[in-house]
Design a protein around this motif. Structure first.
Motif, mmCIF file in Angstrom:
data_model
loop_
_atom_site.group_PDB
_atom_site.id
_atom_site.type_symbol
_atom_site.label_atom_id
_atom_site.label_comp_id
_atom_site.label_asym_id
_atom_site.label_seq_id
_atom_site.Cartn_x
_atom_site.Cartn_y
_atom_site.Cartn_z
ATOM 1 N N HIS A 1 -16.441 -33.397 -125.628
ATOM 2 C CA HIS A 1 -15.087 -34.229 -125.342
ATOM 3 C C HIS A 1 -14.621 -34.655 -126.473
ATOM 4 O O HIS A 1 -13.390 -34.902 -126.511
ATOM 5 C CB HIS A 1 -15.611 -34.876 -124.311
ATOM 6 N N ARG A 2 -15.256 -35.480 -127.228
ATOM 7 C CA ARG A 2 -14.859 -35.833 -128.576
ATOM 8 C C ARG A 2 -13.993 -35.074 -129.314
ATOM 9 O O ARG A 2 -12.890 -35.413 -129.792
ATOM 10 C CB ARG A 2 -15.871 -36.811 -129.156
ATOM 11 N N TRP A 3 -14.499 -34.031 -129.631
ATOM 12 C CA TRP A 3 -13.747 -33.083 -130.399
ATOM 13 C C TRP A 3 -12.486 -32.581 -129.979
ATOM 14 O O TRP A 3 -11.425 -32.546 -130.416
ATOM 15 C CB TRP A 3 -14.703 -31.957 -130.953
ATOM 16 N N ASN A 4 -12.586 -32.198 -128.417
ATOM 17 C CA ASN A 4 -10.988 -31.908 -127.867
ATOM 18 C C ASN A 4 -10.303 -33.185 -127.839
ATOM 19 O O ASN A 4 -8.947 -32.867 -127.889
ATOM 20 C CB ASN A 4 -11.715 -31.314 -126.428
ATOM 21 N N ASP A 5 -10.847 -34.166 -127.369
ATOM 22 C CA ASP A 5 -9.947 -35.299 -127.377
ATOM 23 C C ASP A 5 -9.250 -35.724 -128.593
ATOM 24 O O ASP A 5 -8.031 -36.110 -128.780
ATOM 25 C CB ASP A 5 -10.806 -36.676 -127.090
ATOM 26 N N LEU A 6 -9.686 -35.581 -129.764
ATOM 27 C CA LEU A 6 -9.252 -35.786 -131.207
ATOM 28 C C LEU A 6 -8.082 -34.733 -131.487
ATOM 29 O O LEU A 6 -6.961 -35.113 -131.945
ATOM 30 C CB LEU A 6 -10.260 -35.843 -132.476
ATOM 31 N N ARG A 7 -8.311 -33.509 -130.977
ATOM 32 C CA ARG A 7 -7.391 -32.576 -131.430
ATOM 33 C C ARG A 7 -5.972 -32.836 -130.516
ATOM 34 O O ARG A 7 -5.048 -32.620 -130.618
ATOM 35 C CB ARG A 7 -7.929 -31.339 -131.154
ATOM 36 N N ARG A 8 -6.606 -32.781 -129.154
ATOM 37 C CA ARG A 8 -5.412 -32.779 -128.026
ATOM 38 C C ARG A 8 -4.394 -33.969 -128.361
ATOM 39 O O ARG A 8 -3.333 -33.811 -127.554
ATOM 40 C CB ARG A 8 -5.850 -32.674 -126.634
ATOM 41 N N PHE B 1 -11.103 -22.396 -120.741
ATOM 42 C CA PHE B 1 -10.843 -23.482 -121.070
ATOM 43 C C PHE B 1 -11.513 -23.773 -122.374
ATOM 44 O O PHE B 1 -10.599 -24.315 -123.380
ATOM 45 C CB PHE B 1 -11.315 -24.686 -120.256
ATOM 46 N N TYR B 2 -12.694 -23.747 -122.671
ATOM 47 C CA TYR B 2 -13.353 -23.965 -123.916
ATOM 48 C C TYR B 2 -12.859 -22.733 -125.084
ATOM 49 O O TYR B 2 -12.853 -23.213 -126.040
ATOM 50 C CB TYR B 2 -14.910 -23.806 -123.912
ATOM 51 N N LEU B 3 -12.622 -21.547 -124.566
ATOM 52 C CA LEU B 3 -12.172 -20.486 -125.641
ATOM 53 C C LEU B 3 -10.802 -21.104 -126.293
ATOM 54 O O LEU B 3 -10.494 -21.200 -127.271
ATOM 55 C CB LEU B 3 -12.012 -19.161 -124.990
ATOM 56 N N THR B 4 -9.899 -21.699 -125.360
ATOM 57 C CA THR B 4 -8.542 -22.014 -125.920
ATOM 58 C C THR B 4 -8.568 -23.372 -126.479
ATOM 59 O O THR B 4 -7.716 -23.474 -127.407
ATOM 60 C CB THR B 4 -7.618 -21.798 -124.871
ATOM 61 N N ASN B 5 -9.502 -24.061 -126.315
ATOM 62 C CA ASN B 5 -9.696 -25.538 -127.003
ATOM 63 C C ASN B 5 -10.315 -25.299 -128.181
ATOM 64 O O ASN B 5 -10.094 -26.009 -129.226
ATOM 65 C CB ASN B 5 -10.291 -26.334 -126.232
ATOM 66 N N LEU B 6 -11.255 -24.245 -128.229
ATOM 67 C CA LEU B 6 -11.962 -24.202 -129.728
ATOM 68 C C LEU B 6 -11.131 -23.350 -130.683
ATOM 69 O O LEU B 6 -11.149 -23.472 -131.918
ATOM 70 C CB LEU B 6 -13.254 -23.547 -129.512
ATOM 71 N N TRP B 7 -10.584 -22.258 -130.009
ATOM 72 C CA TRP B 7 -9.693 -21.284 -131.099
ATOM 73 C C TRP B 7 -8.275 -21.239 -130.924
ATOM 74 O O TRP B 7 -7.673 -20.467 -131.353
ATOM 75 C CB TRP B 7 -10.334 -19.852 -130.720
ATOM 76 N N GLY B 8 -7.646 -21.880 -129.728
ATOM 77 C CA GLY B 8 -6.233 -21.932 -129.600
ATOM 78 C C GLY B 8 -5.883 -20.760 -128.895
ATOM 79 O O GLY B 8 -6.179 -20.547 -127.732
ATOM 80 N N ASP B 9 -4.971 -19.655 -129.506
ATOM 81 C CA ASP B 9 -4.563 -18.508 -128.863
ATOM 82 C C ASP B 9 -5.700 -17.676 -128.850
ATOM 83 O O ASP B 9 -6.298 -17.201 -130.117
ATOM 84 C CB ASP B 9 -3.448 -17.806 -129.770
#
Length: 468
Positions: A420-427, A158-166
């Protein structure tokens, strides 16, 4: 901050060495440290005790060796990338994160990548070991072990794909395969995460019996909680709602703490905790508590940004309960104080690092309902969080305003917790609007971190994220 320099590739080398030793007739554990951190080949899984030791090693690694990159590290690094935190010392390690100008050779990015893949490797090792075991293991232990390992694998992907995408999707310990993997599409990564969590939910116990009554092992509801988050991120709002509602409804185990209990949300085994871990090197306190806590006569090294501080509403009990102030030479500085204990304290309740908790589930439920146009239901769930913080009900009524109200509550409720905040802004597609307005150096491509240079040098099949 402690860093992890042992790469995923080196774990594959370790496996080869371990297998060679075992094939020569050695049936004991490979000596890689304390008993609770040992992970071994499937040939030694001759009884439940050895498998339990391997599982203990998996969670010990998650709580200890990767603590700087998963607990404090993930929270602080992504907090700098977003609008949440800042590092006191200028021109130092984290400047690139604050300005969103990091490079592919950044050591922090490399260490985070290594840590997550190291845990995935160890989870794969346990899964393979259990599946190839022919005798000696009880059926119940096999089921539990595979379920726990799949939960850990899903959590880190989950964190790998949220920080780096593919990212490369490694589902085995085969070095010949893993050393040449290309990046799998994020949709495929999420598909694997969801399948792993479904499998985990089916195999895990409903209670915390495998953790000796402590919430230090994932149970069925931990799988539900992480599934709720994943479904929210992938836009499957019906399933996000269903899984979050399942956790919230199980009041035998889970209940929101009252306003007066805000300081106890990270205490071990409290009613709001869904999944926690206790780092064995921190007796009674956590790395978060130790790192963030500062004396009253110095400038905190890890500070909360003015943007976050200004986002708190007046009389929000989360500000008084979770934010601390240090005054130095007449100036005030603020830092996270969610974790209260920074040193061993046998007279107070100990704290554990908290990876999943009930407050997030209410916010997932609210967003899932809003996206399905159940606006009244969304407002009700938002108010659970607001009222616990001592605030009045939200005034939002339109769908757009309700979604912004949820973003606001997530920002305040979950600050300094696992990105959470970083992931929320991107998603949500809000990164450009929010960060572009306050960071002159912001570029849209910076919403994903660069693939580490060392990984691309070692594997020609790895491409780089656009812009780096």
């Amino acid at each position: 901050m402690k860093t992890i320099h042992l790469s995923y590739r080196l774990y594959l080398v370790t496996l080869v060495v371990s297998l060679a030793l075992l094939s020569s007739g050695c049936k004991k554990f490979i000596d890689v440290g304390a008993p609770n951190s040992q992970l071994v080949s499937s040939t030694v899984y001759t009884n439940d005790a050895t498998l339990k030791s391997a599982l203990a090693g998996l969670f010990s690694q998650m709580a200890n060796e990767t603590s700087s990159n998963l607990q404090f590290g993930l929270s602080f690094v992504t907090g700098n990338s977003a609008d949440e935190m800042k590092f006191y010392i200028p021109n130092e390690t984290y400047d690139g994160f604050n300005s969103n100008t990091i490079f592919e050779n950044d050591v922090t990015v490399q260490n985070m990548w290594n840590s997550y893949y190291a845990l995935i490797y160890k989870a794969n090792l346990i899964i393979e070991g259990v599946q190839s075991s022919k005798e000696g293991l009880t059926a119940a232990m096999k089921t539990e072990a595979i379920a726990e390992a799949k939960f850990v694998r899903a959590y880190h992907y989950f964190y790998l794909t949220n920080l780096w995408g593919d990212v490369p999707l490694a589902l085995s310990t085969d070095a010949a395969i893993n050393n040449t993997l290309s990046r799998s599409p994020q949709a495929q990564i999420y598909q694997q995460i969801i399948q792993d969590l479904k499998d985990a939910k089916d195999g895990l116990q409903a209670d915390y019996s495998y953790g000796g009554g402590e919430r230090i092992k994932p149970n069925k509801y931990a799988a539900n909680a992480l599934l709720a988050r994943v479904y929210l991120y992938t836009g499957d709002y019906a399933n996000a709602q269903a899984n979050a509602a399942t956790v919230i409804a199980y009041t035998t185990l889970y209940n929101m703490l009252p306003s007066s209990g805000l300081s106890g949300i990270f205490v071990k085994n409290n009613a709001e905790a869904i999944f926690q871990l206790n780092a064995s090197g921190f007796v009674g306190f956590t790395q978060e508590g130790q790192t963030y806590a500062q004396g009253s006569t110095q400038v905190p090294m890890y500070q909360l940004s003015s943007y976050l501080l200004n986002a708190f509403e007046k009389n929000d009990k989360r500000f008084s309960g979770w934010v601390a102030r240090s005054t130095y030479q007449g100036a005030d500085y603020y830092y996270p104080a969610k974790y209260k204990q920074k040193l061993q304290n046998t007279t107070a309740l100990a704290e554990y690092s908290t990876y999943l908790r009930l407050g997030e589930q209410y916010l997932i439920l609210a967003e899932a309902k809003a996206m399905q146009n159940d606006l009244a239901g969304a407002v009700s769930d938002i108010n659970v969080i607001r009222n616990r913080a001592g605030l009045s009900n939200t005034t939002a009524t339109s769908k757009a305003d309700i979604l912004l109200a949820i973003e606001q509550e997530r920002r305040i409720e979950l600050f300094a917790e696992y990105g959470h905040r970083w992931n929320d802004l991107r998603r949500t597609g809000r990164a450009n609007a929010v960060l572009g307005a306050i960071k002159p150096t912001w570029k849209a491509y910076a919403a994903l971190y660069p693939i580490p240079r060392t990984e691309r040098m070692n594997n020609n099949n790895l491409s780089q994220n656009q812009g780096y």
